[in-house]
Scaffold this motif. Structure first.
Motif, PDB file in Angstrom:
ATOM      1  N   ALA A  59      21.224  80.023  49.174  1.00 33.50           N
ATOM      2  CA  ALA A  59      22.139  80.987  49.790  1.00 33.50           C
ATOM      3  C   ALA A  59      21.514  81.600  51.045  1.00 33.50           C
ATOM      4  O   ALA A  59      22.193  81.773  52.068  1.00 33.50           O
ATOM      5  CB  ALA A  59      22.505  82.079  48.786  1.00 33.50           C
ATOM      6  N   VAL A  60      20.232  81.917  50.984  1.00 32.39           N
ATOM      7  CA  VAL A  60      19.552  82.510  52.140  1.00 32.39           C
ATOM      8  C   VAL A  60      19.465  81.493  53.273  1.00 32.39           C
ATOM      9  O   VAL A  60      19.679  81.840  54.445  1.00 32.39           O
ATOM     10  CB  VAL A  60      18.150  83.027  51.736  1.00 32.39           C
ATOM     11  N   LYS A  61      19.187  80.227  52.948  1.00 36.63           N
ATOM     12  CA  LYS A  61      19.146  79.182  53.986  1.00 36.63           C
ATOM     13  C   LYS A  61      20.506  79.051  54.666  1.00 36.63           C
ATOM     14  O   LYS A  61      20.585  78.943  55.890  1.00 36.63           O
ATOM     15  CB  LYS A  61      18.763  77.829  53.371  1.00 36.63           C
ATOM     16  N   GLU A  62      21.547  79.058  53.858  1.00 38.21           N
ATOM     17  CA  GLU A  62      22.908  78.937  54.400  1.00 38.21           C
ATOM     18  C   GLU A  62      23.232  80.133  55.305  1.00 38.21           C
ATOM     19  O   GLU A  62      23.774  79.966  56.402  1.00 38.21           O
ATOM     20  CB  GLU A  62      23.907  78.859  53.245  1.00 38.21           C
ATOM     21  N   GLU A  63      22.894  81.328  54.848  1.00 37.30           N
ATOM     22  CA  GLU A  63      23.125  82.535  55.643  1.00 37.30           C
ATOM     23  C   GLU A  63      22.313  82.489  56.936  1.00 37.30           C
ATOM     24  O   GLU A  63      22.804  82.870  58.002  1.00 37.30           O
ATOM     25  CB  GLU A  63      22.751  83.782  54.827  1.00 37.30           C
ATOM     26  N   ASN A  64      21.077  82.006  56.860  1.00 35.53           N
ATOM     27  CA  ASN A  64      20.227  81.882  58.037  1.00 35.53           C
ATOM     28  C   ASN A  64      20.838  80.935  59.069  1.00 35.53           C
ATOM     29  O   ASN A  64      20.873  81.244  60.267  1.00 35.53           O
ATOM     30  CB  ASN A  64      18.831  81.399  57.621  1.00 35.53           C
ATOM     31  N   LEU A  65      21.342  79.791  58.617  1.00 38.08           N
ATOM     32  CA  LEU A  65      21.981  78.838  59.529  1.00 38.08           C
ATOM     33  C   LEU A  65      23.224  79.456  60.177  1.00 38.08           C
ATOM     34  O   LEU A  65      23.464  79.279  61.373  1.00 38.08           O
ATOM     35  CB  LEU A  65      22.359  77.556  58.787  1.00 38.08           C
ATOM     36  N   LYS A  66      23.994  80.183  59.380  1.00 36.31           N
ATOM     37  CA  LYS A  66      25.192  80.852  59.896  1.00 36.31           C
ATOM     38  C   LYS A  66      24.813  81.866  60.976  1.00 36.31           C
ATOM     39  O   LYS A  66      25.433  81.921  62.044  1.00 36.31           O
ATOM     40  CB  LYS A  66      25.928  81.530  58.746  1.00 36.31           C
ATOM     41  N   LEU A  67      23.782  82.670  60.691  1.00 33.19           N
ATOM     42  CA  LEU A  67      23.361  83.682  61.668  1.00 33.19           C
ATOM     43  C   LEU A  67      22.789  83.041  62.934  1.00 33.19           C
ATOM     44  O   LEU A  67      23.033  83.536  64.044  1.00 33.19           O
ATOM     45  CB  LEU A  67      22.336  84.625  61.040  1.00 33.19           C
ATOM     46  N   LYS A  68      22.053  81.953  62.785  1.00 40.51           N
ATOM     47  CA  LYS A  68      21.534  81.243  63.964  1.00 40.51           C
ATOM     48  C   LYS A  68      22.684  80.756  64.835  1.00 40.51           C
ATOM     49  O   LYS A  68      22.650  80.883  66.062  1.00 40.51           O
ATOM     50  CB  LYS A  68      20.668  80.048  63.547  1.00 40.51           C
ATOM     51  N   SER A  69      23.697  80.207  64.197  1.00 40.46           N
ATOM     52  CA  SER A  69      24.865  79.717  64.925  1.00 40.46           C
ATOM     53  C   SER A  69      25.571  80.865  65.642  1.00 40.46           C
ATOM     54  O   SER A  69      25.949  80.745  66.818  1.00 40.46           O
ATOM     55  CB  SER A  69      25.823  79.023  63.961  1.00 40.46           C
ATOM     56  N   GLU A  70      25.746  81.980  64.938  1.00 40.87           N
ATOM     57  CA  GLU A  70      26.383  83.145  65.551  1.00 40.87           C
ATOM     58  C   GLU A  70      25.550  83.669  66.725  1.00 40.87           C
ATOM     59  O   GLU A  70      26.106  84.054  67.762  1.00 40.87           O
ATOM     60  CB  GLU A  70      26.587  84.251  64.515  1.00 40.87           C
ATOM     61  N   ASN A  71      24.230  83.668  66.581  1.00 44.50           N
ATOM     62  CA  ASN A  71      23.356  84.112  67.670  1.00 44.50           C
ATOM     63  C   ASN A  71      23.482  83.204  68.890  1.00 44.50           C
ATOM     64  O   ASN A  71      23.467  83.684  70.029  1.00 44.50           O
ATOM     65  CB  ASN A  71      21.895  84.174  67.208  1.00 44.50           C
ATOM     66  N   GLN A  72      23.593  81.903  68.658  1.00 48.41           N
ATOM     67  CA  GLN A  72      23.769  80.968  69.770  1.00 48.41           C
ATOM     68  C   GLN A  72      25.085  81.247  70.504  1.00 48.41           C
ATOM     69  O   GLN A  72      25.135  81.257  71.740  1.00 48.41           O
ATOM     70  CB  GLN A  72      23.741  79.522  69.281  1.00 48.41           C
ATOM     71  N   VAL A  73      26.154  81.466  69.735  1.00 44.03           N
ATOM     72  CA  VAL A  73      27.457  81.756  70.331  1.00 44.03           C
ATOM     73  C   VAL A  73      27.383  83.053  71.133  1.00 44.03           C
ATOM     74  O   VAL A  73      27.851  83.123  72.284  1.00 44.03           O
ATOM     75  CB  VAL A  73      28.560  81.834  69.250  1.00 44.03           C
ATOM     76  N   LEU A  74      26.777  84.086  70.532  1.00 46.05           N
ATOM     77  CA  LEU A  74      26.655  85.366  71.242  1.00 46.05           C
ATOM     78  C   LEU A  74      25.776  85.230  72.484  1.00 46.05           C
ATOM     79  O   LEU A  74      26.086  85.801  73.537  1.00 46.05           O
ATOM     80  CB  LEU A  74      26.082  86.437  70.315  1.00 46.05           C
ATOM     81  N   GLY A  75      24.690  84.485  72.365  1.00 46.92           N
ATOM     82  CA  GLY A  75      23.813  84.268  73.516  1.00 46.92           C
ATOM     83  C   GLY A  75      24.549  83.582  74.652  1.00 46.92           C
ATOM     84  O   GLY A  75      24.414  83.963  75.820  1.00 46.92           O
ATOM     85  N   GLN A  76      25.321  82.562  74.317  1.00 50.06           N
ATOM     86  CA  GLN A  76      26.096  81.850  75.334  1.00 50.06           C
ATOM     87  C   GLN A  76      27.155  82.763  75.942  1.00 50.06           C
ATOM     88  O   GLN A  76      27.376  82.760  77.157  1.00 50.06           O
ATOM     89  CB  GLN A  76      26.761  80.605  74.711  1.00 50.06           C
ATOM     90  N   TYR A  77      27.804  83.578  75.101  1.00 45.87           N
ATOM     91  CA  TYR A  77      28.817  84.516  75.586  1.00 45.87           C
ATOM     92  C   TYR A  77      28.196  85.515  76.562  1.00 45.87           C
ATOM     93  O   TYR A  77      28.742  85.767  77.646  1.00 45.87           O
ATOM     94  CB  TYR A  77      29.453  85.236  74.385  1.00 45.87           C
ATOM     95  N   ILE A  78      27.042  86.063  76.206  1.00 44.71           N
ATOM     96  CA  ILE A  78      26.357  87.030  77.080  1.00 44.71           C
ATOM     97  C   ILE A  78      25.949  86.353  78.383  1.00 44.71           C
ATOM     98  O   ILE A  78      26.108  86.919  79.474  1.00 44.71           O
ATOM     99  CB  ILE A  78      25.143  87.646  76.356  1.00 44.71           C
ATOM    100  N   GLU A  79      25.440  85.146  78.270  1.00 49.50           N
ATOM    101  CA  GLU A  79      25.048  84.402  79.473  1.00 49.50           C
ATOM    102  C   GLU A  79      26.248  84.163  80.383  1.00 49.50           C
ATOM    103  O   GLU A  79      26.158  84.337  81.602  1.00 49.50           O
ATOM    104  CB  GLU A  79      24.426  83.069  79.044  1.00 49.50           C
ATOM    105  N   ASN A  80      27.371  83.797  79.799  1.00 44.71           N
ATOM    106  CA  ASN A  80      28.592  83.587  80.585  1.00 44.71           C
ATOM    107  C   ASN A  80      29.071  84.881  81.242  1.00 44.71           C
ATOM    108  O   ASN A  80      29.499  84.882  82.402  1.00 44.71           O
ATOM    109  CB  ASN A  80      29.703  83.005  79.712  1.00 44.71           C
ATOM    110  N   LEU A  81      29.005  85.992  80.508  1.00 46.18           N
ATOM    111  CA  LEU A  81      29.400  87.281  81.081  1.00 46.18           C
ATOM    112  C   LEU A  81      28.488  87.662  82.241  1.00 46.18           C
ATOM    113  O   LEU A  81      28.959  88.147  83.284  1.00 46.18           O
ATOM    114  CB  LEU A  81      29.335  88.386  80.017  1.00 46.18           C
ATOM    115  N   MET A  82      27.198  87.437  82.069  1.00 47.58           N
ATOM    116  CA  MET A  82      26.242  87.793  83.116  1.00 47.58           C
ATOM    117  C   MET A  82      26.464  86.938  84.359  1.00 47.58           C
ATOM    118  O   MET A  82      26.403  87.444  85.488  1.00 47.58           O
ATOM    119  CB  MET A  82      24.800  87.640  82.603  1.00 47.58           C
ATOM    120  N   SER A  83      26.750  85.667  84.168  1.00 41.59           N
ATOM    121  CA  SER A  83      26.947  84.803  85.331  1.00 41.59           C
ATOM    122  C   SER A  83      28.275  85.106  86.025  1.00 41.59           C
ATOM    123  O   SER A  83      28.418  84.917  87.233  1.00 41.59           O
ATOM    124  CB  SER A  83      26.872  83.326  84.936  1.00 41.59           C
ATOM    125  N   ALA A  84      29.264  85.617  85.285  1.00 47.90           N
ATOM    126  CA  ALA A  84      30.558  85.949  85.884  1.00 47.90           C
ATOM    127  C   ALA A  84      30.554  87.324  86.528  1.00 47.90           C
ATOM    128  O   ALA A  84      31.419  87.620  87.364  1.00 47.90           O
ATOM    129  CB  ALA A  84      31.652  85.901  84.815  1.00 47.90           C
TER     130      ALA A  84
END
Length: 98
Positions: A59-84
């Motif tokens: 369960a912790v591994k699954e949650e960790n993968l989910k959070l990593k994925s969410e962090n990647q999405v948020l990181g990309q979103y922030i990067e896109n906002l900064m570039s715009a």
């Protein structure tokens, strides 16, 4: 006369000793059985604990993968906002004015 009494007494004594030996063996077997039962119960309890821990790790591994994925999405979103945003864009006004 005594010869008739003696074998009977010896037989009773022998029977009593055999019964005492059998009782001792039976008591020892009972102790061994109780110890085996205790050990089996302990092994089963440890197996259940291990199963619970394994499930928790999964369960912790699954949650960790989910959070990593969410962090990647948020990181990309922030990067896109900064570039715009013009605030975060590098401006080279000095070279354009010259």
């Amino acid at each position: 006369h005594r010869s008739g009494i003696l074998p009977s007494t010896v037989e009773r004594a022998h029977s009593t000793m055999m019964n005492a030996d059998m009782d001792a063996v039976e008591a020892e077997n009972q102790v061994e059985l109780e110890e085996k039962t205790r050990l089996i119960n302990q092994v089963l309890e440890l197996q259940h604990t291990l199963e619970d821990l394994s499930a928790r790790v999964d369960a912790v591994k699954e949650e960790n993968l989910k959070l990593k994925s969410e962090n990647q999405v948020l990181g990309q979103y922030i990067e896109n906002l900064m570039s715009a945003s013009s605030v975060f864009q590098t401006t080279d006004t000095k070279s354009k004015r010259k």
